[in-house]
Structures are given as C-alpha cells and as structure tokens.
Design a protein around this motif. Structure first.
Motif, PDB file in Angstrom:
ATOM      1  N   GLN A  38      40.851 125.701  84.546  1.00 56.68           N
ATOM      2  CA  GLN A  38      42.209 126.119  84.913  1.00 56.68           C
ATOM      3  C   GLN A  38      42.561 125.689  86.343  1.00 56.68           C
ATOM      4  O   GLN A  38      43.690 125.287  86.613  1.00 56.68           O
ATOM      5  CB  GLN A  38      42.345 127.634  84.767  1.00 56.68           C
ATOM      6  N   GLY A  39      41.603 125.785  87.258  1.00 57.91           N
ATOM      7  CA  GLY A  39      41.855 125.315  88.624  1.00 57.91           C
ATOM      8  C   GLY A  39      42.121 123.819  88.664  1.00 57.91           C
ATOM      9  O   GLY A  39      42.931 123.341  89.467  1.00 57.91           O
ATOM     10  N   ASP A  40      41.473 123.084  87.779  1.00 62.36           N
ATOM     11  CA  ASP A  40      41.688 121.640  87.712  1.00 62.36           C
ATOM     12  C   ASP A  40      43.023 121.305  87.051  1.00 62.36           C
ATOM     13  O   ASP A  40      43.620 120.276  87.352  1.00 62.36           O
ATOM     14  CB  ASP A  40      40.531 120.975  86.969  1.00 62.36           C
ATOM     15  N   PHE A  41      43.509 122.172  86.171  1.00 60.85           N
ATOM     16  CA  PHE A  41      44.873 122.040  85.669  1.00 60.85           C
ATOM     17  C   PHE A  41      45.852 122.126  86.837  1.00 60.85           C
ATOM     18  O   PHE A  41      46.808 121.362  86.927  1.00 60.85           O
ATOM     19  CB  PHE A  41      45.186 123.162  84.663  1.00 60.85           C
ATOM     20  N   MET A  42      45.612 123.105  87.714  1.00 57.21           N
ATOM     21  CA  MET A  42      46.455 123.263  88.902  1.00 57.21           C
ATOM     22  C   MET A  42      46.430 122.012  89.765  1.00 57.21           C
ATOM     23  O   MET A  42      47.469 121.514  90.209  1.00 57.21           O
ATOM     24  CB  MET A  42      45.979 124.484  89.697  1.00 57.21           C
ATOM     25  N   MET A  43      45.218 121.486  89.982  1.00 60.33           N
ATOM     26  CA  MET A  43      45.059 120.275  90.776  1.00 60.33           C
ATOM     27  C   MET A  43      45.801 119.099  90.148  1.00 60.33           C
ATOM     28  O   MET A  43      46.513 118.347  90.833  1.00 60.33           O
ATOM     29  CB  MET A  43      43.565 119.960  90.911  1.00 60.33           C
ATOM     30  N   LEU A  44      45.674 118.944  88.839  1.00 61.04           N
ATOM     31  CA  LEU A  44      46.334 117.841  88.148  1.00 61.04           C
ATOM     32  C   LEU A  44      47.853 117.982  88.216  1.00 61.04           C
ATOM     33  O   LEU A  44      48.567 116.986  88.426  1.00 61.04           O
ATOM     34  CB  LEU A  44      45.873 117.795  86.688  1.00 61.04           C
ATOM     35  N   GLY A  45      48.360 119.201  88.062  1.00 61.56           N
ATOM     36  CA  GLY A  45      49.795 119.433  88.182  1.00 61.56           C
ATOM     37  C   GLY A  45      50.317 119.066  89.561  1.00 61.56           C
ATOM     38  O   GLY A  45      51.404 118.478  89.700  1.00 61.56           O
ATOM     39  N   ALA A  46      49.530 119.394  90.595  1.00 59.86           N
ATOM     40  CA  ALA A  46      49.922 119.046  91.960  1.00 59.86           C
ATOM     41  C   ALA A  46      49.966 117.534  92.149  1.00 59.86           C
ATOM     42  O   ALA A  46      50.915 116.990  92.743  1.00 59.86           O
ATOM     43  CB  ALA A  46      48.941 119.674  92.960  1.00 59.86           C
ATOM     44  N   PHE A  47      48.962 116.832  91.634  1.00 59.08           N
ATOM     45  CA  PHE A  47      48.914 115.376  91.805  1.00 59.08           C
ATOM     46  C   PHE A  47      49.980 114.661  90.973  1.00 59.08           C
ATOM     47  O   PHE A  47      50.513 113.627  91.399  1.00 59.08           O
ATOM     48  CB  PHE A  47      47.524 114.843  91.467  1.00 59.08           C
ATOM     49  N   ILE A  48      50.289 115.179  89.791  1.00 57.12           N
ATOM     50  CA  ILE A  48      51.371 114.580  89.004  1.00 57.12           C
ATOM     51  C   ILE A  48      52.692 114.692  89.764  1.00 57.12           C
ATOM     52  O   ILE A  48      53.466 113.724  89.842  1.00 57.12           O
ATOM     53  CB  ILE A  48      51.471 115.260  87.626  1.00 57.12           C
ATOM     54  N   THR A  49      52.955 115.859  90.352  1.00 51.04           N
ATOM     55  CA  THR A  49      54.173 116.039  91.143  1.00 51.04           C
ATOM     56  C   THR A  49      54.176 115.112  92.345  1.00 51.04           C
ATOM     57  O   THR A  49      55.203 114.496  92.673  1.00 51.04           O
ATOM     58  CB  THR A  49      54.288 117.499  91.615  1.00 51.04           C
ATOM     59  N   LEU A  50      53.028 115.006  93.002  1.00 50.66           N
ATOM     60  CA  LEU A  50      52.907 114.112  94.159  1.00 50.66           C
ATOM     61  C   LEU A  50      53.164 112.667  93.744  1.00 50.66           C
ATOM     62  O   LEU A  50      53.887 111.931  94.421  1.00 50.66           O
ATOM     63  CB  LEU A  50      51.525 114.274  94.782  1.00 50.66           C
ATOM     64  N   GLY A  51      52.579 112.259  92.616  1.00 53.30           N
ATOM     65  CA  GLY A  51      52.757 110.889  92.147  1.00 53.30           C
ATOM     66  C   GLY A  51      54.202 110.574  91.805  1.00 53.30           C
ATOM     67  O   GLY A  51      54.687 109.460  92.028  1.00 53.30           O
TER      68      GLY A  51
END
Length: 291
Positions: A38-51
C-alpha cells in the motif's frame, strides 16, 4: 509557538500515514487480506502525478494531472485484483502477504528505473505557499493535507455505512458465501475495493509529494502506516486516521523533547504497547462470524 508548529507539522505527516492506513483498512475490511504494497501504491501515485505535471516529462497542468493520476491508480488496483489476486483464491493469507511484499519491491524497482533514485520535487501550486494565523506560519501544503484527509475519511465512512455498494462491500467481507447467495458480485466488489485503495493511495502520494521531494524509497512509509492502522484499530476507518495522527504527532515531539533518534522508534514502541494491552487497537471493531 514552537509547540504549535510541531503540532501542525506532525498532524500533516500523520494525515499522510492515515491515508495510507485507510488503504490497509479498506482492503482488509472487504477481503481480509493485508496489502503490504500500500505504501508503494502511494509512491507510484506520487510519481505518476510528477510525471504528468513536471516540465521535463509531460508538463500537464497540476489540476489536470491529479484526477488522471487518481483514476490511473484506481485502474491499476482493479486490474491487479482481477488479473493477479483472483488467482490466489483459496491460498493462505500468508501467500497473499508475501505476494504484496514482492509487489512492493517490483514497484520500487520500476519507479527507480523510470524516474531514477534521486529525490525529485513535484511542481505543485501549493508547495512553498504559506498561510498565516497571527504569529503562526503554516504551510499551505500542510493545511491542504489535513483538510483533504478529514474530508476523505468522512466521505469513506458515510460511503461504507450509507450506500448499497458500501454495505455490499462490508457484507462480502464478513461472509463471502452468504453475500454471494444474496446476489452480491463478490469478486467484482473485491476488485472495486482494490481500485478504491489505489485511488486513496494516489491522493496520499500527491499530498506527500506536495510537501517536498520524493524518491522510490518513500514507499517504505507503508510500514509506519501499517503500525498506524494497527494502533487505531485495523477494521476501523476512523481508527486508521486516528492511528496515523498519533504516529505523526509522536515523531516530531519525540525528536524535539527527547532526541532525534527516538522519533523513528517511538511509533513502534507505541505499537508494541497497544498490542500488549489493547490488541484490537484504540477503536476496535471486532466481529464474530458464524460458522
């Protein structure tokens, strides 16, 4: 004044932990599985937004990128359950836990491969902005985190208790066979829960990224969020938020009043005490199942 600044900063961090913990609780309430990615879901969501947002990548407006990232993470969660987790049906919960731990490693590797391992800042309009209340200076990012977290928690609480689909999700979690005989599409409900957990994780990632730079290792915040979920009560949505806030507040005050090193160990010490004296958490929700 220092105490107030510490309180607001800890409250903002605690709300991020609480949002990640909400994902743990959502999945557990519906499927009795624990998603250690779940924490990695959060990380991926942050990076998708950043990208989607940053100029060196897609360069979309921030307020356009946010809903796209949330939807993409929802789709990711849905497909993950439909394609992968359904194949685990009938396996032990330990197998699901190991699968999600492995998934976390894979997601961190992919994020590092695409965006690198150096910290990157999200180009957010709320980053670096201040809100002043008398002599108290608050970051707009911190205020936004607190407001969004409270609103989202309230919305999810009412959703689970006052909508047909929310009640169906709870019914599926308590007795899947009975829910199936009542006409509830249990498998689809589980997929929707994973989609909702992915969307909530994306919100947490966006808010966290607005506070500062991010790198793939922020996915490990899921460990603290898991502790927060257990402290608050693993089956309780308000408990997830409460546990996150408690963990978030303990860290800055322990660092300020005791020593910097104690800020990392204090949440786990509290977790230990909770497990010893109140194993079901502060806002325990224990259901007995008929067999």
């Amino acid at each position: 004044m220092d105490v107030l600044q510490l309180f607001v900063s800890g409250l903002a961090n605690g709300c991020v932990y609480g949002l990640i913990a909400l994902g743990f609780v959502l999945i557990y309430k519906a499927t009795e599985a624990v998603n250690f990615a779940q924490g990695d879901f959060m990380m991926l969501g942050a990076f998708i937004t950043l990208g989607l947002t940053n100029e060196q990548f897609w360069g979309l407006p921030f307020w356009v990128s946010v809903p796209i990232a949330i939807v993409l993470m929802g789709i990711f969660g849905y497909l993950l359950d439909m394609i992968v987790l359904r194949r685990m049906f009938g396996q032990s919960q330990v197998a699901v836990v190991i699968l999600t731990i492995a998934l976390g490693f894979v997601l961190r590797f992919i994020a590092g491969l695409i965006w690198g391992h150096q910290p990157i800042s999200l180009e957010s309009p709320i980053a670096g902005q201040d809100v002043r209340f008398g002599g108290l200076v608050l970051g707009l990012d911190e205020v936004s985190i607190i407001i969004v977290t409270v609103l989202l928690t309230v919305a999810l609480y009412f959703y689970f208790n006052n909508t047909k689909l929310g009640v169906a999700m709870q019914a599926a979690s308590q007795n899947q066979l009975a829910a199936y005989y009542m006409g509830i599409p249990v498998k689809r409900v589980h997929s929707l829960i994973w989609a909702l957990a992915g969307a909530v994780a994306a919100v947490a990632g966006i808010l966290f990224a607005s506070k500062g730079s991010i790198d793939p290792s922020i996915g490990l915040l899921g460990i603290k969020a898991f502790a927060a979920a257990v402290i608050g009560g693993f089956g309780s949505l308000p408990g997830a938020l409460l546990g996150g806030i408690i963990v978030g507040l303990i860290e800055p005050f322990a660092s300020y009043y005791i020593a910097a090193g104690y800020s990392q160990v204090m949440p786990y010490l509290l977790l230990f005490l909770i497990l010893v004296f109140r194993p079901h958490g502060i806002l325990a929700q224990v259901h007995r199942k008929k067999v």
